[in-house]
Write a protein that holds these residues in place. Structure first.
Motif, mmCIF file in Angstrom:
data_model
loop_
_atom_site.group_PDB
_atom_site.id
_atom_site.type_symbol
_atom_site.label_atom_id
_atom_site.label_comp_id
_atom_site.label_asym_id
_atom_site.label_seq_id
_atom_site.Cartn_x
_atom_site.Cartn_y
_atom_site.Cartn_z
ATOM 1 N N ASN A 139 67.251 -35.670 24.620
ATOM 2 C CA ASN A 139 66.524 -36.227 25.761
ATOM 3 C C ASN A 139 65.570 -37.356 25.380
ATOM 4 O OD1 ASN A 139 67.645 -34.365 27.629
ATOM 5 N ND2 ASN A 139 66.294 -32.809 26.808
ATOM 6 N N GLU A 140 65.368 -37.591 24.108
ATOM 7 C CA GLU A 140 64.408 -38.604 23.685
ATOM 8 C C GLU A 140 65.064 -39.978 23.695
ATOM 9 O OE1 GLU A 140 61.163 -39.262 20.109
ATOM 10 O OE2 GLU A 140 62.434 -37.484 20.118
ATOM 11 N N PRO A 141 64.450 -40.939 24.373
ATOM 12 C CA PRO A 141 65.057 -42.263 24.481
ATOM 13 C C PRO A 141 64.824 -43.103 23.228
ATOM 14 C CG PRO A 141 62.986 -42.244 25.654
ATOM 15 C CD PRO A 141 63.204 -40.858 25.121
ATOM 16 N N LEU A 142 65.677 -42.946 22.238
ATOM 17 C CA LEU A 142 65.537 -43.692 20.993
ATOM 18 C C LEU A 142 66.675 -44.705 20.854
ATOM 19 C CD1 LEU A 142 64.656 -40.809 18.496
ATOM 20 C CD2 LEU A 142 63.103 -42.554 19.395
ATOM 21 N N HIS A 143 66.330 -45.878 20.370
ATOM 22 C CA HIS A 143 67.339 -46.883 20.048
ATOM 23 C C HIS A 143 68.256 -46.274 18.985
ATOM 24 C CE1 HIS A 143 69.029 -50.507 18.230
ATOM 25 N NE2 HIS A 143 68.758 -51.101 19.372
ATOM 26 N N PRO A 144 69.557 -46.543 19.012
ATOM 27 C CA PRO A 144 70.475 -45.954 18.027
ATOM 28 C C PRO A 144 70.051 -46.187 16.576
ATOM 29 C CG PRO A 144 71.724 -47.035 19.755
ATOM 30 C CD PRO A 144 70.278 -47.348 20.017
ATOM 31 N N ASP A 145 69.534 -47.374 16.256
ATOM 32 C CA ASP A 145 69.067 -47.637 14.881
ATOM 33 C C ASP A 145 67.867 -46.755 14.528
ATOM 34 O OD1 ASP A 145 71.035 -49.544 14.761
ATOM 35 O OD2 ASP A 145 69.667 -51.261 14.877
ATOM 36 N N THR A 146 66.951 -46.597 15.487
ATOM 37 C CA THR A 146 65.782 -45.744 15.277
ATOM 38 C C THR A 146 66.208 -44.294 15.099
ATOM 39 O OG1 THR A 146 64.401 -47.242 16.589
ATOM 40 C CG2 THR A 146 63.581 -45.002 16.279
ATOM 41 N N LEU A 147 67.101 -43.841 15.947
ATOM 42 C CA LEU A 147 67.609 -42.471 15.878
ATOM 43 C C LEU A 147 68.248 -42.201 14.521
ATOM 44 C CD1 LEU A 147 68.282 -39.823 17.542
ATOM 45 C CD2 LEU A 147 70.478 -40.906 17.968
ATOM 46 N N ASN A 148 69.108 -43.108 14.069
ATOM 47 C CA ASN A 148 69.794 -42.925 12.784
ATOM 48 C C ASN A 148 68.824 -42.934 11.609
ATOM 49 O OD1 ASN A 148 72.303 -42.701 14.013
ATOM 50 N ND2 ASN A 148 72.700 -44.886 13.871
ATOM 51 N N LYS A 149 67.851 -43.840 11.639
ATOM 52 C CA LYS A 149 66.860 -43.916 10.554
ATOM 53 C C LYS A 149 66.004 -42.656 10.505
ATOM 54 C CE LYS A 149 65.506 -48.537 9.435
ATOM 55 N NZ LYS A 149 64.600 -49.648 9.631
ATOM 56 N N LEU A 150 65.588 -42.207 11.689
ATOM 57 C CA LEU A 150 64.750 -41.004 11.742
ATOM 58 C C LEU A 150 65.526 -39.786 11.264
ATOM 59 C CD1 LEU A 150 62.030 -39.804 12.412
ATOM 60 C CD2 LEU A 150 62.737 -39.665 14.802
ATOM 61 N N LEU A 151 66.770 -39.662 11.667
ATOM 62 C CA LEU A 151 67.612 -38.548 11.210
ATOM 63 C C LEU A 151 67.800 -38.604 9.694
ATOM 64 C CD1 LEU A 151 69.240 -36.061 11.898
ATOM 65 C CD2 LEU A 151 71.181 -37.547 12.419
ATOM 66 N N GLU A 152 67.990 -39.798 9.168
ATOM 67 C CA GLU A 152 68.123 -39.969 7.714
ATOM 68 C C GLU A 152 66.845 -39.508 6.992
ATOM 69 O OE1 GLU A 152 68.378 -43.786 4.738
ATOM 70 O OE2 GLU A 152 69.487 -43.915 6.624
ATOM 71 N N LEU A 153 65.689 -39.883 7.525
ATOM 72 C CA LEU A 153 64.414 -39.471 6.917
ATOM 73 C C LEU A 153 64.204 -37.964 7.010
ATOM 74 C CD1 LEU A 153 62.057 -42.325 8.160
ATOM 75 C CD2 LEU A 153 62.838 -41.944 5.807
ATOM 76 N N ILE A 154 64.537 -37.385 8.160
ATOM 77 C CA ILE A 154 64.380 -35.933 8.327
ATOM 78 C C ILE A 154 65.301 -35.195 7.361
ATOM 79 C CG2 ILE A 154 64.762 -33.997 9.902
ATOM 80 C CD1 ILE A 154 63.758 -35.869 12.169
ATOM 81 N N ASN A 155 66.530 -35.647 7.227
ATOM 82 C CA ASN A 155 67.460 -35.011 6.275
ATOM 83 C C ASN A 155 66.963 -35.155 4.838
ATOM 84 O OD1 ASN A 155 69.480 -33.815 7.895
ATOM 85 N ND2 ASN A 155 70.346 -35.821 8.310
ATOM 86 N N MET A 156 66.401 -36.313 4.507
ATOM 87 C CA MET A 156 65.834 -36.509 3.171
ATOM 88 C C MET A 156 64.677 -35.534 2.944
ATOM 89 S SD MET A 156 64.048 -39.936 1.509
ATOM 90 C CE MET A 156 65.377 -40.986 2.030
#
Length: 180
Positions: A139-156
């Protein structure tokens, strides 16, 4: 019942955790000013009125009113929230997410980690940050690049821990110019 002291302690504990996380990333000014709007009259008293203790008071306010006035006030004043980075596309006349600058993306990660630690104090596990993100990102309105970067950081963070992800942010993200 209104709980101003409990709410004050919860938001202050959270803010201090985010501040420490931001400092470790080299984001000193952002750490110092993180979530100061929560201490303002409107947000503070709504938070105290709808205080829960194990989750955001916005949750209880939404149940009571169907929306959260406290959240609407907060997200419009704090650039580490994805909802802040939404604007109107003049070509389509629809709302669209804008890329979040790296420094606010890093603060968003620091915020998510601290919130998970704060609300799951005794039972906290790093995986909870990822689980909450996966549940809420729908439900969070994130730009696809922002979403991917944030997911990458969370996984790290889940795989390697705070020290490694904060070192990565300090080296690669904190001084970059805005990408919007």
């Amino acid at each position: 019942m209104i709980h101003p002291i409990k709410h004050f302690k919860t938001i202050t504990r959270h803010r201090h955790k985010v501040m420490i996380n931001c400092f470790r990333c080299g984001l000193y000014w952002q750490g110092l000013k993180h979530d100061l709007s929560k201490y303002g009259f409107k947000e503070f008293w709504l938070g105290a009125k709808y205080y829960v203790g194990d989750k955001s008071p916005h949750y209880k306010e939404r149940i009571a009113k169907g929306y959260s006035e406290g959240w609407m006030h907060h997200k419009g004043r704090n650039m580490h929230h994805g909802e802040y980075w939404v604007d109107v596309d003049l070509k389509t006349n629809t709302y669209m997410p804008i890329k979040m600058p790296d420094r606010y993306l890093a603060e968003s990660l620091c915020d998510r980690i601290a919130a998970s630690e704060n609300y799951n104090r005794k039972n906290f596990k790093r995986e909870m940050v990822l689980q909450y993100f996966l549940k809420s990102s729908v439900n969070e309105p994130l730009h696809p690049d922002t979403l991917n970067k944030l997911l990458e950081l969370i996984n790290m963070y889940v795989d390697k821990g705070k020290k490694e992800v904060f070192k990565y942010i300090k080296k690669n993200m904190r001084n970059k110019k805005a990408t919007y």
